[in-house]
Design a protein around this motif. Structure first.
Motif, mmCIF file in Angstrom:
data_model
loop_
_atom_site.group_PDB
_atom_site.id
_atom_site.type_symbol
_atom_site.label_atom_id
_atom_site.label_comp_id
_atom_site.label_asym_id
_atom_site.label_seq_id
_atom_site.Cartn_x
_atom_site.Cartn_y
_atom_site.Cartn_z
ATOM 1 N N SER A 157 -17.010 -12.238 18.894
ATOM 2 C CA SER A 157 -17.538 -11.102 17.432
ATOM 3 C C SER A 157 -17.487 -9.841 18.168
ATOM 4 O O SER A 157 -18.714 -9.553 18.094
ATOM 5 N N LEU A 158 -17.144 -9.067 16.895
ATOM 6 C CA LEU A 158 -16.758 -7.957 17.875
ATOM 7 C C LEU A 158 -17.842 -7.043 17.093
ATOM 8 O O LEU A 158 -18.520 -5.994 17.303
ATOM 9 N N MET A 159 -18.309 -8.035 15.378
ATOM 10 C CA MET A 159 -19.387 -6.847 14.548
ATOM 11 C C MET A 159 -20.941 -7.142 15.272
ATOM 12 O O MET A 159 -21.297 -6.523 15.255
ATOM 13 N N CYS A 160 -20.530 -8.432 16.044
ATOM 14 C CA CYS A 160 -22.187 -9.074 16.648
ATOM 15 C C CYS A 160 -21.943 -8.399 17.861
ATOM 16 O O CYS A 160 -23.441 -7.678 18.401
ATOM 17 N N VAL A 161 -21.353 -7.549 18.877
ATOM 18 C CA VAL A 161 -21.096 -7.149 20.216
ATOM 19 C C VAL A 161 -21.413 -5.956 19.114
ATOM 20 O O VAL A 161 -22.116 -5.344 20.218
ATOM 21 N N LEU A 162 -21.136 -4.948 18.190
ATOM 22 C CA LEU A 162 -21.658 -3.764 17.980
ATOM 23 C C LEU A 162 -22.814 -3.564 17.235
ATOM 24 O O LEU A 162 -23.730 -2.641 18.088
ATOM 25 N N MET A 163 -23.778 -4.800 16.847
ATOM 26 C CA MET A 163 -25.052 -5.227 16.690
ATOM 27 C C MET A 163 -25.039 -5.652 17.780
ATOM 28 O O MET A 163 -26.997 -4.604 17.718
ATOM 29 N N THR A 164 -24.960 -5.549 19.056
ATOM 30 C CA THR A 164 -25.913 -5.680 20.153
ATOM 31 C C THR A 164 -26.012 -4.671 20.748
ATOM 32 O O THR A 164 -27.027 -3.775 21.607
ATOM 33 N N ASP A 188 -13.511 -12.400 6.989
ATOM 34 C CA ASP A 188 -13.968 -13.236 6.092
ATOM 35 C C ASP A 188 -15.788 -13.120 6.843
ATOM 36 O O ASP A 188 -16.211 -13.292 7.549
ATOM 37 N N LEU A 189 -16.216 -12.587 5.687
ATOM 38 C CA LEU A 189 -18.169 -12.241 6.054
ATOM 39 C C LEU A 189 -18.779 -12.936 6.079
ATOM 40 O O LEU A 189 -19.778 -12.922 5.920
ATOM 41 N N SER A 190 -18.055 -14.590 5.729
ATOM 42 C CA SER A 190 -18.875 -15.492 5.667
ATOM 43 C C SER A 190 -18.743 -16.732 7.106
ATOM 44 O O SER A 190 -19.785 -17.471 7.280
ATOM 45 N N THR A 191 -17.978 -15.900 7.532
ATOM 46 C CA THR A 191 -17.913 -16.481 8.915
ATOM 47 C C THR A 191 -17.568 -15.534 9.984
ATOM 48 O O THR A 191 -17.741 -13.995 10.223
ATOM 49 N N TYR A 192 -17.384 -15.498 11.602
ATOM 50 C CA TYR A 192 -17.671 -15.311 12.818
ATOM 51 C C TYR A 192 -16.264 -13.976 12.503
ATOM 52 O O TYR A 192 -15.074 -14.468 12.143
ATOM 53 N N ASP A 193 -16.204 -12.633 13.316
ATOM 54 C CA ASP A 193 -15.254 -12.059 13.597
ATOM 55 C C ASP A 193 -14.775 -11.977 14.674
ATOM 56 O O ASP A 193 -14.673 -10.894 15.557
ATOM 57 N N PHE A 210 -32.074 -13.496 7.846
ATOM 58 C CA PHE A 210 -31.371 -13.934 8.425
ATOM 59 C C PHE A 210 -31.088 -15.416 7.333
ATOM 60 O O PHE A 210 -30.256 -16.537 8.066
ATOM 61 N N ARG A 211 -31.730 -16.370 6.781
ATOM 62 C CA ARG A 211 -31.711 -17.419 6.113
ATOM 63 C C ARG A 211 -30.764 -17.155 4.686
ATOM 64 O O ARG A 211 -29.664 -17.899 4.564
ATOM 65 N N PHE A 212 -30.472 -15.943 4.501
ATOM 66 C CA PHE A 212 -29.845 -15.593 3.068
ATOM 67 C C PHE A 212 -28.245 -15.260 3.757
ATOM 68 O O PHE A 212 -27.944 -16.632 3.163
ATOM 69 N N LEU A 243 -26.966 -11.548 21.306
ATOM 70 C CA LEU A 243 -25.914 -11.766 21.933
ATOM 71 C C LEU A 243 -25.095 -13.238 21.226
ATOM 72 O O LEU A 243 -23.776 -13.592 20.851
ATOM 73 N N GLY A 244 -26.045 -13.845 22.379
ATOM 74 C CA GLY A 244 -25.288 -15.059 22.525
ATOM 75 C C GLY A 244 -25.695 -16.718 21.079
ATOM 76 O O GLY A 244 -24.853 -16.532 20.953
ATOM 77 N N ALA A 245 -26.865 -15.873 20.597
ATOM 78 C CA ALA A 245 -27.335 -17.009 19.854
ATOM 79 C C ALA A 245 -26.908 -16.642 17.862
ATOM 80 O O ALA A 245 -26.191 -17.234 17.307
ATOM 81 N N LEU A 246 -26.346 -15.649 17.436
ATOM 82 C CA LEU A 246 -25.269 -14.899 16.515
ATOM 83 C C LEU A 246 -23.876 -14.482 16.883
ATOM 84 O O LEU A 246 -23.811 -13.589 15.486
ATOM 85 N N ASN A 247 -23.446 -14.609 18.184
ATOM 86 C CA ASN A 247 -21.915 -14.335 18.507
ATOM 87 C C ASN A 247 -21.109 -15.272 17.138
ATOM 88 O O ASN A 247 -20.409 -15.266 16.504
ATOM 89 N N GLY A 248 -21.547 -16.751 17.439
ATOM 90 C CA GLY A 248 -21.082 -17.989 15.935
ATOM 91 C C GLY A 248 -22.304 -17.802 14.878
ATOM 92 O O GLY A 248 -21.246 -18.413 13.542
ATOM 93 N N TYR A 249 -22.672 -16.303 14.519
ATOM 94 C CA TYR A 249 -23.161 -16.486 13.031
ATOM 95 C C TYR A 249 -21.944 -15.545 11.793
ATOM 96 O O TYR A 249 -20.850 -14.908 12.616
ATOM 97 N N PRO A 250 -22.474 -15.686 10.897
ATOM 98 C CA PRO A 250 -21.348 -14.689 9.814
ATOM 99 C C PRO A 250 -21.338 -13.773 10.217
ATOM 100 O O PRO A 250 -22.357 -12.470 10.186
ATOM 101 N N ALA A 251 -20.340 -12.816 9.620
ATOM 102 C CA ALA A 251 -20.918 -11.618 10.208
ATOM 103 C C ALA A 251 -20.393 -10.579 9.536
ATOM 104 O O ALA A 251 -21.364 -9.671 9.977
ATOM 105 N N GLY A 252 -21.062 -10.967 7.939
ATOM 106 C CA GLY A 252 -22.023 -11.232 7.320
ATOM 107 C C GLY A 252 -23.651 -10.434 7.892
ATOM 108 O O GLY A 252 -23.532 -8.998 7.525
ATOM 109 N N LEU A 253 -23.537 -11.339 8.365
ATOM 110 C CA LEU A 253 -25.206 -11.493 8.963
ATOM 111 C C LEU A 253 -25.596 -10.115 9.787
ATOM 112 O O LEU A 253 -26.061 -9.198 10.573
#
Length: 609
Positions: free
Chosen positions: A491-498, A469-474, A450-452, A530-540
């Protein structure tokens, strides 16, 4: 988890790996990227390698009070601001004749999130000057006009360019700012030299530097850009610290000497290093939320002493926050990248970064590198995963007996119910925490990632599948307004992760046999994520999604290896063993004692009534 369930999971895995093949970069894209990497490695440059030129006038003359003109250095209060450009392969530095300061810094090899030239700072909101007393006047060099020396407009030597900006008191009395820049790299040499001013300046043994910068927004996410922007510093005892990441703050430091101060942004930093150290420092961070072009305003007032040569030597570093690059520069610069606290930092530094660096040498797409990193991590943690699954399987086999105990004791006496459960665990030789402990041991690694990923410069601008861009949200849905808990996008990847986490929770409940309220608590956490990571990088989010999918695969394989009938038979054999031959854990002993005390307390309370 019947045959249809596993068939569905198998088809999902086929779709995922099929998408890797369908969305992989074309040969033309790979060729273009390879050519760019080759250019960077071979040192090819955009334009001239070493340029020093004088630009046209920037501003009209400034009107100055006549009394001020008669004060020391008063004649330099009037002038026309001009810009002097010094550049190499990596940097384009503009120096202003007003203040002799660095007016702007552009990193030539990079672009902003909206594909514009990446300029760390520019304009009058940025200051860099020295305050000192000259006679009865207080002089701030920011307000005075310097003159570029004639010889400074020429390329000095084969490997570097230099320019001298001079603030004159008289033909033989002056202050020189000497800037130097090598043919490549992110370091700018900076030396201040005062000549013949010992009787003019009240105290030339030390100077107070005023450095202010309004950091431009460079990334897509304003939230993350501000969150990762702060002041960092490193003292001469090799102690590192930072502040201003979560709130505006002011810090005065007088008990230790700082070696360098960094105005850090998410992926880029401006560092000022004093070879002799700053004896006193006053630092502040402010955020103007109404300003959508700049993310934070940082200030540093630094006291520096003159060295034995009569000069004040400094070095600027305007560089990307790439861990390997910062580490190669020395001075503890790599500490600017937050790898986490305590053990998390060492997990990332000792294990994750070396493995990641090895994978990058294969020149794969970074999406595939994250995939490989996930596979390696899952293989390393597979023994813990197996133990966790086996423990949950034992609890599942015991569940019918636990239900019988609950029906016999009832819900009105939870202490007695827990005592009976512990007796059953003891007879069966089952540790109720056996499924939790392996998961707890894995948590530091999960948090370390999560830090990396959010601070990983290598992901910046790297695309994979639909993620540009994997360093920001998709963001596949942009609302145009802020929604509480989610923000202005989805973020689509955040939705899939959830979704994958919810599915994982469902199957995990089936394996462990969890029931009641505990069965539904597990579904709340993914919604929070979903709410906490929605703005985090897509790579995470992509990593967490892959981790879930490989956990499904691991559980399917382990399911084939674990036989519930065999576990049940083993539990029955354990029950037949004499009491003294059964291994009793310290945890079980403490739990029994605690339950016994609670039962005695309840019995005493009833008698008192």
């Amino acid at each position: 988890m019947d045959r249809n369930t596993f068939t569905g999971l198998f088809l999902i895995m086929i779709i995922i790996f099929g998408s890797f093949w369908l969305f992989k970069p074309s040969d033309a894209q790979l060729k273009k990227e390879a050519e760019l990497q080759a250019q960077l490695k071979q040192g090819k440059k955009q334009g001239s390698n070493k340029i020093v030129k004088l630009d046209t006038a920037k501003l009209a003359p400034k009107t100055v009070d006549s009394a001020a003109l008669k004060a020391p250095f008063g004649s330099t209060l009037e002038g026309i601001e001009k810009l002097v450009t010094v550049e190499n392969k990596d940097l384009r530095i503009k120096l202003s004749t007003r203040g002799g300061r660095i007016y702007s810094v552009e990193l030539k090899q990079f672009k902003t999130a909206d594909n514009k030239p990446l300029i760390l700072f520019d304009g009058d909101a940025n200051k860099f000057g020295f305050n000192f007393a000259a006679g009865v006047a207080n002089v701030n060099t920011n307000d005075h006009y310097f003159t570029p020396s004639a010889e400074g407009l020429q390329v000095a030597g084969q490997d570097s360019s230099s320019i001298t900006m001079r603030l004159s008191y008289s033909p033989t009395q002056y202050i020189d700012y000497i800037y130097s820049l090598k043919g490549e790299g992110y370091k700018v040499g900076f030396v201040i030299k005062a000549t013949g001013l010992d009787n003019v300046i009240a105290n030339t043994s030390s100077l107070t530097l005023n450095w202010e910068s309004s950091l431009h927004r460079l990334e897509k996410s304003m939230q993350l850009d501000r969150q990762y922007s702060m002041i960092q510093y490193y003292d001469t005892n090799n102690d590192f610290d930072y502040f201003g990441d979560t709130k505006d703050d002011i810090k005065d430091i007088a008990d230790k000497k700082l070696q360098w101060v960094s105005f850090k942004q998410h992926f880029f930093s401006s560092v000022l290093l004093s070879k002799d150290g700053f004896s006193k420092s006053s630092l502040s961070v402010a955020t103007d939320t109404s300003n959508h072009a700049d993310i934070k305003q940082l200030k540093a007032n630094l006291t520096v002493a003159r060295n034995s040569n009569g000069t004040y030597p400094f070095e600027f570093y305007f560089s990307p926050n790439r861990y390997s690059l910062l580490a190669s520069e020395g001075h503890g610069f790599e500490k600017q990248i937050n790898l986490g606290w305590g053990p998390l930092k060492y997990i990332n530094r000792v294990a994750v970064i070396p493995v990641f660096n090895v994978l990058t040498k294969f020149n794969w797409n970074y999406g595939l590198i994250i995939l490989a990193l996930t596979i390696i991590l899952k293989l390393v943690l597979s023994p813990l995963t197996y133990k966790s699954y086996l423990s949950m399987a034992k609890m599942r086999v015991l569940k019918p007996e636990m239900d019988e105990i609950k029906a016999k004791v009832g819900d009105d006496n939870p202490t007695l119910l827990q005592q009976e459960y512990l007796k059953l665990y003891k007879k069966a030789g089952v540790n109720p925490l056996g499924g939790c402990l392996p998961l707890v041991l894995q948590m530091p690694i999960v948090i370390a990632f999560f830090r990396f990923f959010p601070g990983l410069f290598e992901l910046r601008g790297q695309s994979f599948l639909w993620m540009h861009d994997l360093s920001t949200y998709d963001s596949f849905i942009t609302f145009g307004f802020n929604i509480p808990f989610l923000g202005d996008h989805l973020s689509l990847m955040c939705v899939l992760m959830t979704i994958s986490t919810l599915i994982y929770t469902y199957f995990n409940n089936q394996i462990s046999g969890v029931s009641g309220q505990m069965k539904y608590i597990g579904y709340i956490t993914p919604i929070i994520f979903l709410g906490a990571l929605n703005g985090y990088p897509a790579g995470l989010n992509y990593y967490y999604f892959l981790a879930n999918m490989f956990t499904f695969l691991q559980q399917y394989i382990i399911r084939l290896m674990v036989d519930d009938k065999k576990i049940h038979s083993q539990i029955q054999e354990n029950k037949k063993k004499p009491e003294d031959k059964k291994k009793k854990s310290g945890f079980a002993t403490r739990m029994e004692e605690m339950m016994r005390q609670q039962q005695q307390a309840q019995t005493g309370a009833k008698k008192g009534k």
